[in-house]
Design a protein around this motif. Structure first.
Motif, PDB file in Angstrom:
ATOM      1  N   SER A  11       0.855  -1.189   0.000  1.00  0.00           N
ATOM      2  CA  SER A  11       0.000   0.000   0.000  1.00  0.00           C
ATOM      3  C   SER A  11       0.885   1.230   0.000  1.00  0.00           C
ATOM      4  CB  SER A  11      -0.912   0.035   1.229  1.00  0.00           C
ATOM      5  OG  SER A  11      -1.839  -1.024   1.222  1.00  0.00           O
ATOM      6  N   GLY A  12       0.479   2.231  -0.770  1.00  0.00           N
ATOM      7  CA  GLY A  12       1.149   3.528  -0.749  1.00  0.00           C
ATOM      8  C   GLY A  12       0.262   4.549  -0.071  1.00  0.00           C
ATOM      9  N   ILE A  13       0.844   5.419   0.718  1.00  0.00           N
ATOM     10  CA  ILE A  13       0.117   6.548   1.291  1.00  0.00           C
ATOM     11  C   ILE A  13       0.537   7.778   0.503  1.00  0.00           C
ATOM     12  CG2 ILE A  13      -0.275   7.989   3.300  1.00  0.00           C
ATOM     13  CD1 ILE A  13       0.693   4.381   3.762  1.00  0.00           C
ATOM     14  N   TRP A  14      -0.443   8.393  -0.160  1.00  0.00           N
ATOM     15  CA  TRP A  14      -0.196   9.469  -1.108  1.00  0.00           C
ATOM     16  C   TRP A  14      -0.732  10.792  -0.572  1.00  0.00           C
ATOM     17  CZ3 TRP A  14       0.698   8.668  -6.774  1.00  0.00           C
ATOM     18  CH2 TRP A  14       1.056   7.341  -7.066  1.00  0.00           C
ATOM     19  N   ALA A  40      -2.570  16.699  -8.472  1.00  0.00           N
ATOM     20  CA  ALA A  40      -1.573  15.633  -8.538  1.00  0.00           C
ATOM     21  C   ALA A  40      -1.552  14.853  -7.239  1.00  0.00           C
ATOM     22  CB  ALA A  40      -0.180  16.218  -8.816  1.00  0.00           C
ATOM     23  N   GLY A  41      -1.043  13.624  -7.319  1.00  0.00           N
ATOM     24  CA  GLY A  41      -0.837  12.790  -6.148  1.00  0.00           C
ATOM     25  C   GLY A  41       0.615  12.356  -6.064  1.00  0.00           C
ATOM     26  N   PHE A  42       1.138  12.273  -4.833  1.00  0.00           N
ATOM     27  CA  PHE A  42       2.539  11.925  -4.616  1.00  0.00           C
ATOM     28  C   PHE A  42       2.623  10.833  -3.544  1.00  0.00           C
ATOM     29  CE2 PHE A  42       2.396  16.342  -5.924  1.00  0.00           C
ATOM     30  CZ  PHE A  42       3.427  16.456  -6.851  1.00  0.00           C
ATOM     31  N   PRO A  43       3.220   9.673  -3.831  1.00  0.00           N
ATOM     32  CA  PRO A  43       3.418   8.672  -2.775  1.00  0.00           C
ATOM     33  C   PRO A  43       4.556   9.089  -1.855  1.00  0.00           C
ATOM     34  CG  PRO A  43       4.439   7.925  -4.813  1.00  0.00           C
ATOM     35  CD  PRO A  43       3.758   9.226  -5.126  1.00  0.00           C
ATOM     36  N   VAL A  44       4.350   8.935  -0.557  1.00  0.00           N
ATOM     37  CA  VAL A  44       5.400   9.307   0.395  1.00  0.00           C
ATOM     38  C   VAL A  44       5.720   8.196   1.387  1.00  0.00           C
ATOM     39  CG1 VAL A  44       4.862  11.764   0.222  1.00  0.00           C
ATOM     40  CG2 VAL A  44       3.750  10.398   1.989  1.00  0.00           C
ATOM     41  N   GLU A  45       4.831   7.230   1.555  1.00  0.00           N
ATOM     42  CA  GLU A  45       5.065   6.134   2.491  1.00  0.00           C
ATOM     43  C   GLU A  45       4.537   4.845   1.882  1.00  0.00           C
ATOM     44  OE1 GLU A  45       6.722   4.808   4.593  1.00  0.00           O
ATOM     45  OE2 GLU A  45       5.988   4.997   6.641  1.00  0.00           O
ATOM     46  N   TRP A  46       5.203   3.730   2.224  1.00  0.00           N
ATOM     47  CA  TRP A  46       4.830   2.440   1.661  1.00  0.00           C
ATOM     48  C   TRP A  46       4.817   1.378   2.752  1.00  0.00           C
ATOM     49  CZ3 TRP A  46       3.183   1.986  -3.288  1.00  0.00           C
ATOM     50  CH2 TRP A  46       3.502   3.036  -4.159  1.00  0.00           C
ATOM     51  N   THR A  47       3.902   0.432   2.606  1.00  0.00           N
ATOM     52  CA  THR A  47       3.882  -0.755   3.451  1.00  0.00           C
ATOM     53  C   THR A  47       3.919  -1.983   2.559  1.00  0.00           C
ATOM     54  OG1 THR A  47       1.464  -0.997   3.486  1.00  0.00           O
ATOM     55  CG2 THR A  47       2.462   0.462   5.145  1.00  0.00           C
ATOM     56  N   LEU A  48       4.584  -3.018   3.028  1.00  0.00           N
ATOM     57  CA  LEU A  48       4.625  -4.299   2.327  1.00  0.00           C
ATOM     58  C   LEU A  48       3.998  -5.341   3.244  1.00  0.00           C
ATOM     59  CD1 LEU A  48       5.574  -6.022  -0.106  1.00  0.00           C
ATOM     60  CD2 LEU A  48       7.720  -6.398   1.137  1.00  0.00           C
ATOM     61  N   ASP A  85       8.996  -2.688 -10.179  1.00  0.00           N
ATOM     62  CA  ASP A  85      10.029  -3.403 -10.933  1.00  0.00           C
ATOM     63  C   ASP A  85      11.137  -4.018 -10.089  1.00  0.00           C
ATOM     64  OD1 ASP A  85       8.644  -2.730 -13.170  1.00  0.00           O
ATOM     65  OD2 ASP A  85      10.071  -1.241 -13.920  1.00  0.00           O
ATOM     66  N   PHE A  86      11.115  -3.845  -8.782  1.00  0.00           N
ATOM     67  CA  PHE A  86      12.224  -4.356  -7.970  1.00  0.00           C
ATOM     68  C   PHE A  86      12.231  -5.879  -7.984  1.00  0.00           C
ATOM     69  CE2 PHE A  86      13.969  -5.600  -3.746  1.00  0.00           C
ATOM     70  CZ  PHE A  86      15.270  -5.175  -3.970  1.00  0.00           C
ATOM     71  N   GLU A  87      13.407  -6.461  -8.240  1.00  0.00           N
ATOM     72  CA  GLU A  87      13.533  -7.913  -8.344  1.00  0.00           C
ATOM     73  C   GLU A  87      14.349  -8.527  -7.213  1.00  0.00           C
ATOM     74  OE1 GLU A  87      15.081  -8.664 -12.244  1.00  0.00           O
ATOM     75  OE2 GLU A  87      13.097  -8.508 -13.186  1.00  0.00           O
ATOM     76  N   GLY A  88      14.762  -7.739  -6.254  1.00  0.00           N
ATOM     77  CA  GLY A  88      15.531  -8.281  -5.141  1.00  0.00           C
ATOM     78  C   GLY A  88      14.658  -9.076  -4.178  1.00  0.00           C
ATOM     79  N   ARG A  89      15.319  -9.706  -3.199  1.00  0.00           N
ATOM     80  CA  ARG A  89      14.612 -10.586  -2.277  1.00  0.00           C
ATOM     81  C   ARG A  89      14.579 -10.074  -0.849  1.00  0.00           C
ATOM     82  NH1 ARG A  89      17.200 -16.370  -4.367  1.00  0.00           N
ATOM     83  NH2 ARG A  89      16.327 -16.274  -6.488  1.00  0.00           N
ATOM     84  N   SER A  90      15.182  -8.926  -0.583  1.00  0.00           N
ATOM     85  CA  SER A  90      15.282  -8.468   0.796  1.00  0.00           C
ATOM     86  C   SER A  90      14.211  -7.428   1.121  1.00  0.00           C
ATOM     87  CB  SER A  90      16.668  -7.871   1.070  1.00  0.00           C
ATOM     88  OG  SER A  90      16.794  -6.583   0.511  1.00  0.00           O
ATOM     89  N   PHE A  91      13.765  -7.439   2.363  1.00  0.00           N
ATOM     90  CA  PHE A  91      12.801  -6.478   2.874  1.00  0.00           C
ATOM     91  C   PHE A  91      13.377  -5.068   2.782  1.00  0.00           C
ATOM     92  CE2 PHE A  91      10.834  -4.153   6.427  1.00  0.00           C
ATOM     93  CZ  PHE A  91       9.485  -4.449   6.261  1.00  0.00           C
TER      94      PHE A  91
END
Length: 428
Positions: free
Chosen positions: A136-139, A145-153, A356-362
């Motif tokens: 989820s992104g908090i925008w 316009a909208g801008f994402p500033v925080e993310w949860t996984l 697009d991130f393909e890494g495996r780390s948090f």
């Protein structure tokens, strides 16, 4: 998916802006070489065509650059929270008329099972089960316009096991919650520690998550506009001396019973030029499911709002809010900021590679999401933003009768005052 390519002049302007943003947002990075790699990565997110993997950003044959970027994104222990907080504070000062914080779900489908947080799970946004990550992104959103500033996984339960935590570098404090619960906790942290102005939170919430969401926001006096399903049972009536009740009915039935009190709002959809007409009405409600349990704070008055589109015979969209001093048109404007964010997600955030991130780390996932958010801001700020969409306005003369409301002004929200009549506050 087609990736937008910016003109060379715009790309150069954005690259210069990135230099400024590095000094604004990345002061918390302790070493100069980290800030330099942040600059390389941000320019890569803006300039690289195709998928924004570390290999593509580094370029063909640049193995040393690829290794350094891999180290910076996936292994370097820099804290992403100060960067996101600085971005949010800057946008609050510079964005045009920011109105709300909008929670935007993001689904990242995956082929394998090694990416952090991936799992086979049912995804409401897709309407099916998928092997994916849910985030989820908090925008910060305005009509422009909208801008994402925080993310949860979101972490499915298996990812909280000791083995997978260790493999992906997941901190011990991370828990397995629903995407909505993760987003609510992020908003609470932002409200408590980021030194931001209080703004309403706009998000879609399932019937199951709704009671906990309302309690969490009420605990910090956070105004909200929550999109809910029409099947949601709500309690209403029984507040007067001679009125029976309370009654319980699905939100859809309650709103439809008030169709004679609808108001017409004419507005322009985000990203379009043609006008749209929506019919709105509202009702004060007493409770939502699960409120028989002890609440952390006294229950606040709530308002249920419903909308009919041009072609619908029955109400098709529903929201619950605790904002008590706004006409329905303004509440509808806030609710529809989800469309503004969805448009900017597709037109700007996806092209800079948020998925697009393909890494495996948090840690790597959050580093990438942070830099993609800054790249998103750079593209919108560097290209001058967009032409403002007009705010919702009352219907033209053919829809208006005596005493019709004037076009609303956009003002900061206040929660409903206990005991205040929601109908008098909104339909006047």
């Amino acid at each position: 998916m087609v990736r937008a390519v910016l003109p060379e002049d715009s790309t150069r302007e954005i690259s210069e802006l990135i230099d400024d943003l590095i000094s604004l947002f990345f002061e918390s990075l302790p070493r100069r070489d980290q800030r330099n790699w942040a600059r390389v990565y941000l320019n890569g997110l803006v300039r690289t065509t195709g998928k924004k993997t570390i290999r593509n950003i580094a370029g063909t044959g640049a193995s040393s650059v690829e290794q350094s970027l891999q180290q910076f994104i996936s292994k370097s222990p820099w804290d992403w929270t100060p960067v996101r907080r600085s971005l949010a504070q800057h946008l609050e000062r510079t964005a045009q008329r920011p109105l709300a914080w909008v929670v935007q779900p993001m689904v990242i489908e995956k082929a394998g099972d090694r990416s952090v947080g991936v799992g086979r799970q049912f995804v409401p946004q897709l309407g099916r089960t998928a092997n994916c990550q849910q985030a989820s992104g908090i925008w910060l959103a305005s009509s422009e316009a909208g801008f994402p500033v925080e993310w949860t996984l979101t972490l499915p339960a298996p990812w909280t096991s000791e083995l997978l935590r260790r493999r992906a570098g997941i901190p011990d404090t991370a828990r397995s919650l629903t995407p909505a619960q993760d987003a609510v906790h992020a908003v609470q942290r932002m409200a408590a520690t980021w030194q931001l102005q209080r703004r309403p939170v706009v998000m879609e919430v399932s019937n199951t998550d709704l009671p906990q969401t309302i309690d969490a926001f009420a605990l910090q006096d956070i105004p909200f506009v929550l999109k809910v399903d029409g099947s949601l049972p709500v309690s209403f009536g029984g507040t007067g001396r001679h009125k029976p009740g309370p009654y319980t009915a699905p939100a859809r039935e309650l709103i439809d019973s008030l169709r004679s009190q609808r108001r017409v709002v004419e507005w322009t959809r985000h990203g379009r030029t043609e006008g749209a007409v929506t019919l709105l009405t509202s009702a004060a409600i007493l409770a939502t499911p699960g409120e028989e349990r002890p609440a952390p704070v006294p229950p606040a008055p709530l308002l249920l709002m419903g909308a009919w589109t041009e072609t619908s015979l029955l109400p098709s969209e529903f929201w619950i809010t605790n904002i008590g001093d706004r006409p329905l048109a303004q509440l509808f404007l806030l609710a529809k900021l989800t469309d503004r964010v969805a448009l900017d997600f597709a037109e700007t955030c996806e092209p800079v590679g948020i998925r697009d991130f393909e890494g495996r780390s948090f840690r790597g996932w959050h580093h990438h999401a942070t830099l993609a958010s800054v790249a998103h801001a750079a593209r919108l700020l560097g290209t001058g933003g967009r032409t403002p969409d007009p705010v919702p306005r009352s219907a033209p003369a053919r829809y208006q009768g005596p005493g019709a409301p004037r076009p609303p002004a956009v003002l900061p929200p206040r929660p409903l005052i206990p005991g205040q009549s929601a109908r008098r506050a909104y339909i006047r």
